[in-house]
Scaffold this motif. Structure first.
Motif, mmCIF file in Angstrom:
data_model
loop_
_atom_site.group_PDB
_atom_site.id
_atom_site.type_symbol
_atom_site.label_atom_id
_atom_site.label_comp_id
_atom_site.label_asym_id
_atom_site.label_seq_id
_atom_site.Cartn_x
_atom_site.Cartn_y
_atom_site.Cartn_z
ATOM 1 N N MET A 28 -32.034 2.298 13.029
ATOM 2 C CA MET A 28 -33.017 3.271 12.555
ATOM 3 C C MET A 28 -33.822 3.877 13.714
ATOM 4 S SD MET A 28 -36.448 2.321 10.502
ATOM 5 C CE MET A 28 -35.831 1.748 8.967
ATOM 6 N N PRO A 80 -33.066 14.485 5.667
ATOM 7 C CA PRO A 80 -32.024 13.588 5.148
ATOM 8 C C PRO A 80 -31.741 12.441 6.117
ATOM 9 C CG PRO A 80 -31.043 15.592 6.052
ATOM 10 C CD PRO A 80 -32.526 15.789 6.093
ATOM 11 N N SER A 277 -33.473 21.116 15.190
ATOM 12 C CA SER A 277 -33.376 19.649 15.200
ATOM 13 C C SER A 277 -32.356 19.183 16.219
ATOM 14 C CB SER A 277 -32.947 19.192 13.797
ATOM 15 O OG SER A 277 -32.664 17.812 13.763
ATOM 16 N N GLY A 280 -33.093 13.888 15.683
ATOM 17 C CA GLY A 280 -33.981 12.801 16.102
ATOM 18 C C GLY A 280 -33.493 12.118 17.372
ATOM 19 N N ARG A 314 -45.188 12.848 14.259
ATOM 20 C CA ARG A 314 -45.782 11.542 13.930
ATOM 21 C C ARG A 314 -47.217 11.645 13.449
ATOM 22 N NH1 ARG A 314 -41.243 10.933 14.144
ATOM 23 N NH2 ARG A 314 -39.966 9.491 15.350
ATOM 24 N N SER A 331 -40.246 18.583 9.338
ATOM 25 C CA SER A 331 -39.665 17.497 8.543
ATOM 26 C C SER A 331 -39.688 16.205 9.348
ATOM 27 C CB SER A 331 -38.268 17.843 8.029
ATOM 28 O OG SER A 331 -37.373 17.989 9.064
ATOM 29 N N LEU A 337 -38.824 6.243 6.958
ATOM 30 C CA LEU A 337 -37.947 5.056 6.956
ATOM 31 C C LEU A 337 -38.715 3.812 7.395
ATOM 32 C CD1 LEU A 337 -34.558 6.440 8.360
ATOM 33 C CD2 LEU A 337 -35.159 5.907 5.982
HETATM 34 C C1 FMN Z 1 -31.543 6.266 10.413
HETATM 35 C C2 FMN Z 1 -31.345 7.760 10.437
HETATM 36 C C3 FMN Z 1 -30.307 8.306 9.688
HETATM 37 C C4 FMN Z 1 -30.112 9.692 9.700
HETATM 38 N N1 FMN Z 1 -29.125 10.236 8.900
HETATM 39 C C5 FMN Z 1 -28.979 11.589 8.841
HETATM 40 C C6 FMN Z 1 -28.042 12.174 7.944
HETATM 41 O O1 FMN Z 1 -27.352 11.484 7.192
HETATM 42 N N2 FMN Z 1 -27.942 13.523 7.928
HETATM 43 C C7 FMN Z 1 -28.705 14.336 8.737
HETATM 44 O O2 FMN Z 1 -28.580 15.560 8.692
HETATM 45 N N3 FMN Z 1 -29.616 13.794 9.586
HETATM 46 C C8 FMN Z 1 -29.773 12.463 9.641
HETATM 47 N N4 FMN Z 1 -30.730 11.915 10.470
HETATM 48 C C9 FMN Z 1 -31.607 12.817 11.247
HETATM 49 C C10 FMN Z 1 -32.844 13.195 10.425
HETATM 50 O O3 FMN Z 1 -32.503 14.066 9.375
HETATM 51 C C11 FMN Z 1 -33.881 13.935 11.287
HETATM 52 O O4 FMN Z 1 -33.254 15.022 11.908
HETATM 53 C C12 FMN Z 1 -34.539 13.064 12.339
HETATM 54 O O5 FMN Z 1 -34.755 11.751 11.867
HETATM 55 C C13 FMN Z 1 -35.883 13.681 12.739
HETATM 56 O O6 FMN Z 1 -36.478 12.965 13.769
HETATM 57 P P1 FMN Z 1 -37.634 11.870 13.541
HETATM 58 O O7 FMN Z 1 -36.925 10.639 13.092
HETATM 59 O O8 FMN Z 1 -38.239 11.759 14.886
HETATM 60 O O9 FMN Z 1 -38.581 12.398 12.499
HETATM 61 C C14 FMN Z 1 -30.939 10.534 10.497
HETATM 62 C C15 FMN Z 1 -31.968 9.958 11.238
HETATM 63 C C16 FMN Z 1 -32.180 8.601 11.217
HETATM 64 C C17 FMN Z 1 -33.315 8.026 12.014
#
Ligand code: FMN
Length: 409
Positions: A28, A80, A277, A280, A314, A331, A337
């Motif tokens: 995560m 998502p 994006s 992440g 954050r 977003s 999570l």
């Molecule tokens: C554990 C995890 C699973 C993720 N799964 C997906 C996914 O299935 N589809 C997707 O488009 N982005 C996915 N992401 C990216 C998130 O949609 C998002 O772009 C990202 O978490 C944003 O950054 P932040 O965690 O700093 O807020 C995932 C991110 C994390 C941390």
């Protein structure tokens, strides 16, 4: 640490770390390779200051806005994220319910552990479904139909997963879906008995939206990297995106863009929004922080697209910085999570409540009563510490720095 003692997102992160076996926490929390982009997503926000204006009546503030055809109560949507049952047995259902109660939009991943229909049934709020295009193209047509029937209000297509990012934390911990109890990780699973018991007593984990057509979505353990590289279609082009947008016929976002020229192509293809994006920091390390890309995106597309900034958000102040530079909304992924792992639905609800109240409080502290009053005059680049020349109300004077002063961060 207890949930009632969690205030900032970092507190929820600490509690999530206490509750989860190491392979899951690192799946995560982690990013790709040296995690430069992962840490830069947050530090790029820290490099911006906010400039408040005073002696205005800010006794009542309004934080609602329109995103993807829906009015939400505050400008943060839930991005998502796949496989949420890894972190808590109630997974996506808990998150979707908390999002609806907090007056915002939930996005369900293709790779979720509850199905499109399960989530549709528990959430009456705005819902987006996120598509990964599988090699089995029939799946996408099926998703579109299922989303229409289950009352989803928008779709998004994630385009930055043409190969799985190189997440070395997962390689080190031996993370698989579903998690495998190996000799290496046994100690960590034993230390986190509450999670391990929950996991053993719950129905087997599977990728609920795809399992009827993709054998690898079932209960046989495999690495996330192998799943992505085996199943996701990397031949997809803008023509394919345009066809999907047309077939859906409603609000549609392209997620994962980092170049303004791609945003122009998204608008030409018929998208209503772009989620700026870098996943992440989980895909291409050294890709830029979304907040840095934002001013050039807004310059390139004007008002043709909604722009959602995703990565490193954050605090309420991060949200206001993004809005000041032209975002329609932000977003979040990991923040909710962490809340889910820390306390299920109550944990997600607490994260959202606190972030929402930060946005409200910080908006007033900035001297604004609604989101449309925020503008580039409210942010300053700390790496080039010239004061933005706030000349509102001074006859004949013009602000000296606009979006452009942030382009070279
Ligand atoms: C554990 C995890 C699973 C993720 N799964 C997906 C996914 O299935 N589809 C997707 O488009 N982005 C996915 N992401 C990216 C998130 O949609 C998002 O772009 C990202 O978490 C944003 O950054 P932040 O965690 O700093 O807020 C995932 C991110 C994390 C941390």
């Amino acid at each position: 640490m207890r949930l009632s003692k969690c205030y900032g997102i970092e507190d929820f992160r600490r509690l999530a770390r206490e509750k989860l076996p190491a392979p899951l926490f690192h799946y995560m929390d982690g990013g790709a390779e040296d995690e430069v982009t992962l840490s830069h997503n947050q530090s790029a926000f820290s490099g911006l200051a906010l400039q408040p204006l005073f002696l205005r009546d800010v006794s009542v503030v309004e934080t609602s806005c329109d995103v993807l055809g829906q009015t939400i109560k505050w400008p943060v949507v839930l991005a998502p994220t796949g496989m949420s049952r890894l972190f808590h047995r109630d997974g996506e259902l808990a998150v979707a319910r908390a999002a609806t109660n907090a007056g915002t939009m939930y996005s369900l991943s293709t790779l979720s552990t509850f199905s499109i229909e399960d989530v549709g049934a528990v959430s009456s709020g705005p819902k987006m479904f996120q598509i990964y295009l599988h090699k089995d193209r029939g799946l996408t047509r099926e998703f579109i139909q299922r989303c229409k029937e289950a009352g989803y209000t928008s779709l998004c297509l994630t385009v930055d997963m043409v190969r799985a990012g190189n997440r070395e934390r997962d390689l080190r911990t031996g993370m698989t879906m579903p998690p495998k109890f190996t000799w290496g990780s046994l100690f960590s699973f034993a230390l986190h008995a509450e999670w391990s018991l929950q996991h053993l007593m719950s129905p087997p984990l599977e990728l609920s939206n795809v399992v009827h057509r993709v054998a690898e979505g079932s209960t046989s353990a495999m690495s996330v990297i192998d799943y992505i590289n085996g199943q996701i279609d990397s031949t997809v082009t803008w023509d394919d995106a345009a066809k999907i947008i047309e077939e859906w016929g409603g609000p549609f976002a392209i997620k994962g863009l980092l170049s303004p020229s791609d945003a122009v192509r998204a608008a030409d293809a018929g998208a209503s929004a772009v989620m700026i994006s870098n996943h992440g920091g989980r895909q291409l390390d050294y890709s830029p922080a979304p907040i840095q890309c934002l001013p050039a995106f807004r310059d390139a597309v004007g008002e043709r697209l909604e722009l959602i900034v995703d990565g490193g958000v954050r605090r309420g102040t991060d949200v206001l910085k993004a809005l000041a530079l032209g975002a329609s909304a932000c977003s979040i992924g990991r923040p909710y999570l962490f809340g889910l792992a820390a306390g299920g639905e109550a944990g997600v609800a607490r994260v959202l409540e606190q972030l929402k109240s930060e946005v409200e409080r910080d908006l007033a502290l900035l001297g604004c009563t609604s989101l449309d009053q925020i503008g580039p005059q409210h942010v300053m680049d700390l790496h080039r510490p010239e004061f933005a020349d706030v000349t509102e109300g001074v006859e004949g004077a013009k602000p000296r720095y606009r979006f452009g002063h942030l382009k070279q961060l």
